[in-house]
Design a protein around this motif. Structure first.
Motif, PDB file in Angstrom:
ATOM      1  N   VAL A 100      34.437  -5.386  34.575  1.00 49.02           N
ATOM      2  CA  VAL A 100      35.799  -5.705  35.004  1.00 49.02           C
ATOM      3  C   VAL A 100      35.799  -6.220  36.442  1.00 49.02           C
ATOM      4  O   VAL A 100      36.418  -7.250  36.755  1.00 49.02           O
ATOM      5  CB  VAL A 100      36.727  -4.464  34.880  1.00 49.02           C
ATOM      6  CG1 VAL A 100      38.070  -4.732  35.567  1.00 49.02           C
ATOM      7  CG2 VAL A 100      36.939  -4.102  33.415  1.00 49.02           C
ATOM      8  N   LEU A 101      35.097  -5.523  37.325  1.00 50.49           N
ATOM      9  CA  LEU A 101      35.086  -5.908  38.732  1.00 50.49           C
ATOM     10  C   LEU A 101      34.391  -7.251  38.952  1.00 50.49           C
ATOM     11  O   LEU A 101      34.850  -8.077  39.748  1.00 50.49           O
ATOM     12  CB  LEU A 101      34.416  -4.817  39.568  1.00 50.49           C
ATOM     13  CG  LEU A 101      35.137  -3.458  39.592  1.00 50.49           C
ATOM     14  CD1 LEU A 101      34.348  -2.459  40.433  1.00 50.49           C
ATOM     15  CD2 LEU A 101      36.569  -3.584  40.107  1.00 50.49           C
ATOM     16  N   GLU A 102      33.301  -7.486  38.231  1.00 53.45           N
ATOM     17  CA  GLU A 102      32.608  -8.770  38.365  1.00 53.45           C
ATOM     18  C   GLU A 102      33.496  -9.911  37.863  1.00 53.45           C
ATOM     19  O   GLU A 102      33.532 -10.995  38.452  1.00 53.45           O
ATOM     20  CB  GLU A 102      31.274  -8.758  37.603  1.00 53.45           C
ATOM     21  CG  GLU A 102      30.208  -7.876  38.229  1.00 53.45           C
ATOM     22  CD  GLU A 102      29.639  -8.406  39.526  1.00 53.45           C
ATOM     23  OE1 GLU A 102      29.958  -9.552  39.908  1.00 53.45           O
ATOM     24  OE2 GLU A 102      28.880  -7.679  40.185  1.00 53.45           O
TER      25      GLU A 102
ATOM     26  N   LEU B 260      45.273 -13.489  33.448  1.00 53.06           N
ATOM     27  CA  LEU B 260      44.206 -13.547  32.442  1.00 53.06           C
ATOM     28  C   LEU B 260      43.077 -12.564  32.756  1.00 53.06           C
ATOM     29  O   LEU B 260      42.447 -12.024  31.852  1.00 53.06           O
ATOM     30  CB  LEU B 260      43.650 -14.969  32.315  1.00 53.06           C
ATOM     31  CG  LEU B 260      44.624 -16.017  31.765  1.00 53.06           C
ATOM     32  CD1 LEU B 260      43.960 -17.380  31.686  1.00 53.06           C
ATOM     33  CD2 LEU B 260      45.157 -15.604  30.386  1.00 53.06           C
ATOM     34  N   LYS B 261      42.843 -12.329  34.038  1.00 50.50           N
ATOM     35  CA  LYS B 261      41.831 -11.335  34.421  1.00 50.50           C
ATOM     36  C   LYS B 261      42.280  -9.941  33.995  1.00 50.50           C
ATOM     37  O   LYS B 261      41.477  -9.124  33.544  1.00 50.50           O
ATOM     38  CB  LYS B 261      41.571 -11.381  35.927  1.00 50.50           C
ATOM     39  CG  LYS B 261      40.786 -12.612  36.370  1.00 50.50           C
ATOM     40  CD  LYS B 261      40.532 -12.598  37.876  1.00 50.50           C
ATOM     41  CE  LYS B 261      39.731 -13.816  38.305  1.00 50.50           C
ATOM     42  NZ  LYS B 261      39.487 -13.851  39.764  1.00 50.50           N
ATOM     43  N   ILE B 262      43.577  -9.665  34.139  1.00 47.48           N
ATOM     44  CA  ILE B 262      44.098  -8.361  33.731  1.00 47.48           C
ATOM     45  C   ILE B 262      44.036  -8.216  32.210  1.00 47.48           C
ATOM     46  O   ILE B 262      43.618  -7.175  31.689  1.00 47.48           O
ATOM     47  CB  ILE B 262      45.534  -8.162  34.262  1.00 47.48           C
ATOM     48  CG1 ILE B 262      45.486  -8.005  35.789  1.00 47.48           C
ATOM     49  CG2 ILE B 262      46.192  -6.939  33.628  1.00 47.48           C
ATOM     50  CD1 ILE B 262      46.815  -8.049  36.480  1.00 47.48           C
TER      51      ILE B 262
ATOM     52  N   LYS C 269      22.436 -16.816  30.990  1.00 49.74           N
ATOM     53  CA  LYS C 269      23.050 -17.790  30.069  1.00 49.74           C
ATOM     54  C   LYS C 269      23.074 -17.243  28.651  1.00 49.74           C
ATOM     55  O   LYS C 269      24.068 -17.401  27.932  1.00 49.74           O
ATOM     56  CB  LYS C 269      22.278 -19.109  30.123  1.00 49.74           C
ATOM     57  CG  LYS C 269      22.452 -19.884  31.411  1.00 49.74           C
ATOM     58  CD  LYS C 269      21.549 -21.112  31.408  1.00 49.74           C
ATOM     59  CE  LYS C 269      21.547 -21.791  32.771  1.00 49.74           C
ATOM     60  NZ  LYS C 269      20.561 -22.882  32.832  1.00 49.74           N
ATOM     61  N   LYS C 270      21.981 -16.600  28.253  1.00 52.55           N
ATOM     62  CA  LYS C 270      21.910 -16.052  26.890  1.00 52.55           C
ATOM     63  C   LYS C 270      22.898 -14.899  26.713  1.00 52.55           C
ATOM     64  O   LYS C 270      23.632 -14.844  25.722  1.00 52.55           O
ATOM     65  CB  LYS C 270      20.489 -15.580  26.584  1.00 52.55           C
ATOM     66  CG  LYS C 270      20.367 -14.909  25.215  1.00 52.55           C
ATOM     67  CD  LYS C 270      18.937 -14.773  24.761  1.00 52.55           C
ATOM     68  CE  LYS C 270      18.832 -14.058  23.426  1.00 52.55           C
ATOM     69  NZ  LYS C 270      19.757 -14.572  22.400  1.00 52.55           N
ATOM     70  N   VAL C 271      22.908 -13.961  27.667  1.00 52.59           N
ATOM     71  CA  VAL C 271      23.825 -12.822  27.579  1.00 52.59           C
ATOM     72  C   VAL C 271      25.270 -13.321  27.583  1.00 52.59           C
ATOM     73  O   VAL C 271      26.108 -12.862  26.806  1.00 52.59           O
ATOM     74  CB  VAL C 271      23.590 -11.820  28.733  1.00 52.59           C
ATOM     75  CG1 VAL C 271      24.614 -10.700  28.680  1.00 52.59           C
ATOM     76  CG2 VAL C 271      22.175 -11.239  28.650  1.00 52.59           C
ATOM     77  N   SER C 272      25.565 -14.277  28.459  1.00 52.81           N
ATOM     78  CA  SER C 272      26.905 -14.857  28.541  1.00 52.81           C
ATOM     79  C   SER C 272      27.330 -15.457  27.200  1.00 52.81           C
ATOM     80  O   SER C 272      28.437 -15.194  26.712  1.00 52.81           O
ATOM     81  CB  SER C 272      26.936 -15.944  29.622  1.00 52.81           C
ATOM     82  OG  SER C 272      28.120 -16.693  29.561  1.00 52.81           O
ATOM     83  N   LYS C 273      26.451 -16.240  26.613  1.00 53.87           N
ATOM     84  CA  LYS C 273      26.746 -16.889  25.330  1.00 53.87           C
ATOM     85  C   LYS C 273      27.013 -15.849  24.243  1.00 53.87           C
ATOM     86  O   LYS C 273      27.970 -15.962  23.462  1.00 53.87           O
ATOM     87  CB  LYS C 273      25.572 -17.791  24.933  1.00 53.87           C
ATOM     88  CG  LYS C 273      25.798 -18.615  23.685  1.00 53.87           C
ATOM     89  CD  LYS C 273      24.592 -19.512  23.421  1.00 53.87           C
ATOM     90  CE  LYS C 273      24.779 -20.298  22.138  1.00 53.87           C
ATOM     91  NZ  LYS C 273      23.586 -21.136  21.833  1.00 53.87           N
ATOM     92  N   ASP C 274      26.187 -14.814  24.216  1.00 54.54           N
ATOM     93  CA  ASP C 274      26.338 -13.769  23.191  1.00 54.54           C
ATOM     94  C   ASP C 274      27.630 -12.983  23.386  1.00 54.54           C
ATOM     95  O   ASP C 274      28.319 -12.642  22.413  1.00 54.54           O
ATOM     96  CB  ASP C 274      25.136 -12.816  23.227  1.00 54.54           C
ATOM     97  CG  ASP C 274      23.852 -13.492  22.751  1.00 54.54           C
ATOM     98  OD1 ASP C 274      23.931 -14.616  22.224  1.00 54.54           O
ATOM     99  OD2 ASP C 274      22.769 -12.886  22.921  1.00 54.54           O
TER     100      ASP C 274
ATOM    101  N   PHE D 185      35.818 -13.877  30.864  1.00 58.60           N
ATOM    102  CA  PHE D 185      35.294 -13.882  32.240  1.00 58.60           C
ATOM    103  C   PHE D 185      33.842 -13.400  32.263  1.00 58.60           C
ATOM    104  O   PHE D 185      33.468 -12.502  33.017  1.00 58.60           O
ATOM    105  CB  PHE D 185      36.184 -13.044  33.177  1.00 58.60           C
ATOM    106  CG  PHE D 185      37.515 -13.698  33.433  1.00 58.60           C
ATOM    107  CD1 PHE D 185      37.650 -14.667  34.424  1.00 58.60           C
ATOM    108  CD2 PHE D 185      38.617 -13.380  32.659  1.00 58.60           C
ATOM    109  CE1 PHE D 185      38.873 -15.301  34.650  1.00 58.60           C
ATOM    110  CE2 PHE D 185      39.841 -14.007  32.863  1.00 58.60           C
ATOM    111  CZ  PHE D 185      39.970 -14.967  33.865  1.00 58.60           C
ATOM    112  N   VAL D 186      33.053 -14.006  31.405  1.00 58.86           N
ATOM    113  CA  VAL D 186      31.628 -13.641  31.298  1.00 58.86           C
ATOM    114  C   VAL D 186      30.742 -14.892  31.332  1.00 58.86           C
ATOM    115  O   VAL D 186      29.774 -15.002  30.591  1.00 58.86           O
ATOM    116  CB  VAL D 186      31.347 -12.806  30.021  1.00 58.86           C
ATOM    117  CG1 VAL D 186      31.931 -11.419  30.136  1.00 58.86           C
ATOM    118  CG2 VAL D 186      31.864 -13.519  28.766  1.00 58.86           C
ATOM    119  N   GLY D 187      31.081 -15.832  32.210  1.00 61.80           N
ATOM    120  CA  GLY D 187      30.230 -17.010  32.371  1.00 61.80           C
ATOM    121  C   GLY D 187      28.870 -16.611  32.911  1.00 61.80           C
ATOM    122  O   GLY D 187      28.685 -15.496  33.403  1.00 61.80           O
ATOM    123  N   PRO D 188      27.881 -17.510  32.835  1.00 64.53           N
ATOM    124  CA  PRO D 188      26.509 -17.163  33.236  1.00 64.53           C
ATOM    125  C   PRO D 188      26.353 -16.743  34.690  1.00 64.53           C
ATOM    126  O   PRO D 188      25.498 -15.918  35.009  1.00 64.53           O
ATOM    127  CB  PRO D 188      25.699 -18.433  32.933  1.00 64.53           C
ATOM    128  CG  PRO D 188      26.697 -19.517  32.711  1.00 64.53           C
ATOM    129  CD  PRO D 188      27.958 -18.873  32.265  1.00 64.53           C
TER     130      PRO D 188
END
Length: 198
Positions: free
Chosen positions: A37-39, A91-93, A144-149, A157-160
């Motif tokens: 959440v914080l990231e 959108l972050k919330i 990149k892989k973790v983000s994609k998955d 909000f999980v870009g690479p």
């Protein structure tokens, strides 16, 4: 005086985070959710701003209780946006709710969110040997892989770049520079496996 990564010297809050949390392995799902959440909240902002708002986040989201966050109503989320000190981006919330739901789905599938995340590195932190902060990448093939998955599973909000910072935060990647007293460890020369259980 201990030598630290340069960014840690900007404030007492940043120094404390660097010394006690950054790159320390964790498999506590509630903590892993908090840091996600914080990231995500940090996107477009500085980490110091987010750290200053951390206590407000803990209060607003009931210390990142997954079930509470997964069941937030639109009215409750708007109330959090309007009446607390969290980052006001709507959108972050909303991503707090969607990410809580996605984590709970992973928990059902894998037993824990930690199990899922640590499977990418076979349960062992990746310890880098950077000489300078400037050498640390913004993203990697792993992020990149973790983000994609995660995106496929409905996370927001999980870009690479965010995910690389996240992997550092939760200790999957240890990017303390080699001259830092905390390089590859907690400052005492060894990684304490008990930290995996915090």
């Amino acid at each position: 005086m201990e030598t630290r990564c340069a960014w840690a010297n900007s404030s007492d809050l940043m120094r404390e985070y660097h010394d006690k949390e950054w790159c320390v392995p964790s498999n506590n799902d509630q903590y892993l959710f908090e840091m996600l959440v914080l990231e995500g909240a940090q996107a477009g902002l500085s980490w110091s701003i987010v750290l200053k708002k951390r206590e407000a986040y803990r209060q607003a989201f009931h210390h990142f209780d997954l079930e509470y966050c997964a069941n937030l109503s639109e009215i409750e989320m708007e109330n959090i946006r309007m009446n607390t000190e969290v980052v006001k981006h709507p959108l972050k919330i909303k991503s707090v709710k969607s990410n809580a739901l996605a984590i709970m789905e992973i928990q059902r599938e894998y037993g824990s969110f930690a199990e899922f995340l640590w499977s990418y590195v076979d349960g062992k932190p990746l310890i880098s040997n950077w000489q300078y902060d400037s050498q640390i990448p913004a993203e990697t093939d792993l992020s990149k892989k973790v983000s994609k998955d995660l995106k496929k599973r409905g996370f927001k909000f999980v870009g690479p770049v965010i995910i690389y910072s996240y992997l550092q935060a939760i200790g999957i990647v240890n990017d303390h520079i080699v001259s830092c007293a905390y390089h590859g460890n907690k400052g005492d020369g060894s990684i304490d496996s008990a930290f995996l259980m915090q």
